[in-house]
Design a protein around this motif. Structure first.
Motif: not given
Length: 73
Positions: A46-53, A9-18, A35-40
């Motif tokens: 940066a968290m979208p309002p729902n998974p469809s984003y 997973m690549l977030v716009l901020s540049g953070n990555r998570k496998k 989405w439900s386990t969004w990294d703290a």
């Protein structure tokens, strides 16, 4: 042991998570689980309002929610 699919997973901020998923998991379910386990450590802004984003890309193509990971690998 059954083969699994690894995603990064690549977030716009540049953070990555496998993440690792079963091959028959749908893209829609993957988005819900990410989405439900969004990294703290990622900012709430940066968290979208729902998974469809969220968008899952494979070889430059956006996976549709009903596509399985297996069907695109």
């Amino acid at each position: 042991a059954e083969p699994m699919v690894s995603l990064t997973m690549l977030v716009l901020s540049g953070n990555r998570k496998k993440f690792t998923f079963h091959p028959d998991t749908t893209a829609g379910r993957v988005k819900e689980m990410i989405w439900s386990t969004w990294d703290a450590s990622w900012t709430k802004a940066a968290m979208p309002p729902n998974p469809s984003y969220l968008r899952l890309l494979y070889l430059g193509r956006i996976l549709q929610d009903d596509d399985t990971l297996e069907s695109k690998s």
